[in-house]
Design an enzyme around this catalytic site. Structure first.
Site, short mmCIF file in Angstrom:
data_model
loop_
_atom_site.label_atom_id
_atom_site.label_comp_id
_atom_site.label_asym_id
_atom_site.label_seq_id
_atom_site.Cartn_x
_atom_site.Cartn_y
_atom_site.Cartn_z
N ASP A 1 92.78 13.46 -18.93
CA ASP A 1 91.81 13.79 -19.99
C ASP A 1 91.60 12.59 -20.90
O ASP A 1 92.39 11.63 -20.91
CB ASP A 1 92.38 14.99 -20.78
CG ASP A 1 91.31 15.82 -21.47
OD1 ASP A 1 90.15 15.38 -21.52
OD2 ASP A 1 91.65 16.91 -21.97
N ASP B 1 83.35 21.34 -20.93
CA ASP B 1 84.23 22.30 -21.62
C ASP B 1 83.52 23.63 -21.81
O ASP B 1 84.15 24.60 -22.25
CB ASP B 1 84.65 21.74 -22.98
CG ASP B 1 85.90 20.89 -22.86
OD1 ASP B 1 86.49 20.85 -21.77
OD2 ASP B 1 86.29 20.28 -23.87
C1 DGJ Z 1 89.65 18.82 -23.32
C2 DGJ Z 1 89.49 19.30 -21.92
O1 DGJ Z 1 88.16 19.19 -21.51
C3 DGJ Z 1 89.98 20.74 -21.82
O2 DGJ Z 1 89.77 21.24 -20.53
C4 DGJ Z 1 91.43 20.76 -22.19
O3 DGJ Z 1 92.17 20.05 -21.23
C5 DGJ Z 1 91.64 20.18 -23.56
N1 DGJ Z 1 91.04 18.89 -23.69
C6 DGJ Z 1 93.10 20.07 -23.89
O4 DGJ Z 1 93.33 19.44 -25.08
#
Ligand code: DGJ
Length: 716
Positions: free
Chosen positions: A466, A536
């Site tokens: 991430d 997201d």
């Molecule tokens: C952003 C990601 O896109 C989410 O799927 C998740 O992993 C969060 N970060 C966790 O902090």
């Protein structure tokens, strides 16, 4: 595929399966002649309109134009010499043809698998006064109508010079009335299609965030005014890079369109010492005479098979459950095991433990950089939780955000200089975190040792990488003053180097990149990690647009898509499980909700979804994508996947909001063999010609958020 060099006329002719690209040396300059549908190579190619019969540089279509001597359009590069001058002039010096495709030093790029797979033409230009040499690379492919372009700038002079601009590709075309098409958005609203006519002046997109960004994807196309999904001319440009970029089209008064793509010159200032060279990222240019669909399928195949690498490239991807939207930071080993147990009963193959397993990470304000398991949540450690998941028959995956550091972390307390910063200035936080200075080799060594140590000691099958904020105060304590303008690019080079080392050292691990969803959904990442978390936003209605837009360039095998809970956590919408399943099954399928909360009825439905996806996933992930109805234009959306041999297909149809008085739905399919008979499950047997021209009709779907999936198989 071939590179023809006509020594008499000094015409270079690159031929792909259906495209030609031509240049000529004229008056010492390298001039662009043509890019488009394939031309035969056996006739006189001279006299194409771009050949200059004058020396007005403003009207000459140079392949890598300079600044300073009469071309007033945007240049492809610019240097600054020790004497303070900023002008230069590139003249043709020579060429070489290389079988296959040489690697790009330190950068992701499309590759050739053999010497027969591709051929590369390198044209050498030079500025005699400064000693600057520029090598322009053009690769053509045997099976893909794409041209990969990049430039290498070499300082063959005696002193150092500064690069103020070094783009990957420049092209002057005669299409001033075409439209610009690109993908724009925001966090959780990525890849929305934008289209507008070019006009006098400049149409530009780019990023100054240190990442390619949610806002504008590093992709740009020029399309003929009538071009649509299946017809019209499309010229696509896609940058294999994950940091600051620029793509622009400048229409000049003579009706020429200069297209430029590459590193964003904004805040870029690179010192090139005598004898040193600078490699630009690669721009991949795709021509399609068959509309956007044709362009997309070329990018899909090329990026799926000649950009993505490693043992997972051609493998079916596992169906996963991720605990992020199920628990956020609030979990323990028993909760994880309970979700995994239900996952095993439903047929899920991989459990992914997301953020919150390390340090004191009970919210997003702390611990990034301290990659040590939180024994309060997981008393038996990572190995224990991984083994508990494995014993249930699921593989284990783990989340990291390696490029970040929380001010509240042991790492920050011991290395306050390891984040990007400018001495004396505020350190801007975002999500309460700073960005590690990836231009530093000591930072990369720390990350390699820490991550590699975990990968080697815990049975990890999958890693989610991430990256949750843009770069600010882009400065480095490790580099001297004259190198500070290089840090944004050196950051990316550092990320790439670390990803290369880790993925090479752990080839079994399936890596998925993520940047708050699609903030770095770009070809650069796909070179290291064959899949990306698309957004997201997991709401199935929003996802129709996001996945449709993303599919303009990126293959479905790269797109993570999960079924999440209702009401949806991002938009609060209730959609049925069937629609959520069908949208997520149009990508790399998974679930991201607390599976233990399903009712008996939901469990049965989910089992069926999983069974179906297992049956069709090679078709979805490795087949050809045909877009049928755009969610940007109507209350409907539809797309289908066709196997390479056209024996099998799978079509999805979605109705967002119900509309009154619509007795039947009609869907015209694409990509089938007109001469074959196909059985459309539950509807009947029809000829491929009938299915594609007349379409299939099926009873109108009632209610909002309705969807249908059709399995289609050739019958003999
Ligand atoms: C952003 C990601 O896109 C989410 O799927 C998740 O992993 C969060 N970060 C966790 O902090």
């Amino acid at each position: 595929m071939s590179v023809h060099v006509h020594e008499q006329t000094m015409i270079f002719h690159l031929q792909g399966p259906h495209t030609s690209y031509m240049m000529q040396v004229a008056g010492g300059y390298l001039v662009h002649l043509y890019w488009g549908a394939k031309l035969r190579d056996d006739r006189n190619l001279e006299g194409l309109p771009n050949v200059p019969n004058h020396d007005n540089l403003d009207q000459i279509s140079q392949e890598y134009p300079q600044y300073g001597n009469g071309d007033f359009r945007e240049p492809a590069y610019q240097i600054k010499l020790a004497d303070g001058s900023r002008i230069s002039e590139l003249k043709y010096k020579g060429y070489r043809v290389v079988p296959g495709k040489p690697k790009l030093e330190g950068l992701p790029a499309v590759y050739a698998e053999s010497e027969e797979d591709a051929e590369t033409l390198v044209i050498i230009l030079g500025d005699d006064y400064s000693g600057l040499t520029v090598e322009l690379s053009y690769t053509v492919f045997a099976e893909h109508d794409a041209i990969a372009r990049s430039a290498r700038l070499i300082n063959n002079g005696s002193g150092s010079l500064r690069l103020l601009r070094a783009l990957s590709a420049s092209l002057d075309m005669d299409i001033p009335n075409y439209d610009a098409l690109y993908l724009a958005g925001a966090w959780s609203r990525e890849a929305h299609l934008q289209r507008r006519p070019l006009g006098p002046g400049t149409t530009a997109i780019g990023s100054k965030r240190g990442m390619s960004g949610h806002q504008l994807n590093p992709f740009f196309a020029l399309v003929s005014p009538q071009a649509g999904e299946d017809q019209g001319e499309v010229f696509g440009f896609s940058l294999v890079y994950s940091g600051n970029f620029l793509a622009e089209a400048e229409v000049d008064p003579m009706g020429k369109v200069r297209v430029l793509m590459g590193l964003n010159p904004f805040d870029f200032d690179w010192q090139l010492d005598a004898g040193d060279s600078f490699q630009t990222p690669e721009a991949v240019m795709v021509y399609s005479a068959a509309g956007l669909g044709g362009m997309s399928r070329t990018y899909h195949k090329l990026y799926r098979t000649r950009l993505a690498r490693g043992m997972h490239r051609d493998k079916e991807r596992p169906i996963l459950v991720n605990n992020w939207e199920a628990t956020y930071f609030n979990f323990n080993a028993d909760k994880i095991e309970a979700i995994a147990k239900t996952g095993a009963e439903l047929g899920i193959e991989l459990f992914v433990l997301d953020d919150g397993w390390f340090g004191k990470r009970n919210d997003d304000t702390t611990s990034l950089g301290d990659w040590v398991v939180d024994k309060n949540k997981l008393p038996g450690g990572l190995r224990d939780v991984a083994e508990r998941v494995n014993r249930l028959g699921l593989k284990f995956g783990l989340w990291f955000e390696p490029e970040m550091i929380s001010p509240d972390s042991d790492l920050y307390r011991s290395h306050p200089d390891w984040c990007l910063h400018v001495p004396g200035r505020r350190r801007t936080l975002a999500r309460t975190q700073s960005v590690l200075d990836m231009s530093r080799s000591d930072v990369r060594e720390y990350l390699f040792a820490t991550l590699s140590g975990i990968f080697s000691s815990v049975p990890i099958a999958y890693v989610k990488w991430d990256m949750n904020r843009s770069l600010t105060e882009i400065g480095s304590a490790a580099w001297s003053a004259e190198h500070q303008g290089e840090i944004a690019h050196r950051y990316m080079l550092g990320v790439y180097e670390l990803m290369e080392r880790l993925t090479a050292a752990h080839p079994d691990i399936l890596f998925e990149s993520c940047a708050s969803g699609g903030g770095r959904f770009d070809p650069g990442m796909l070179y290291y990690m064959p899949q990306t978390w698309t957004s997201d936003d997991t709401d199935s209605v929003e996802r129709l647009k996001i996945q449709y837009g993303t599919s303009l360039v990126y293959p479905v095998s790269a797109m993570g898509a999960h079924v999440s809970a209702v009401p949806n956590h991002q938009v609060g919408r209730f959609t049925p499980l069937s629609m959520r399943g069908n949208v997520a099954m149009s990508g790399n399928f998974g679930y991201e909700l607390d599976l233990t909360k399903f009712s008996e009825e939901e469990r049965e439905e989910v089992k069926k979804q999983i069974e179906l996806y297992k049956e069709v996933r090679s078709l979805v992930q490795q087949g050809e994508l045909y877009r049928l109805i755009s969610p940007f234009e109507t209350q409907e959306a539809s797309w289908m996947f066709v196997s390479q041999d056209r024996e099998e297909a799978l079509a999805f149809y979605f109705k967002v909001l119900a509309e009154p008085f619509k007795p039947t739905q009609l869907l015209r399919l694409k990509g089938l063999d007109p001469d074959l008979e196909y059985e459309v499950e539950g509807i009947g047997v029809f000829g491929g010609d009938r299915l594609m021209n007349a379409g299939i009709s099926f009873p109108a779907l009632t209610g909002d958020y309705a969807s249908r999936v059709f399995q289609i198989k050739a019958v003999r």
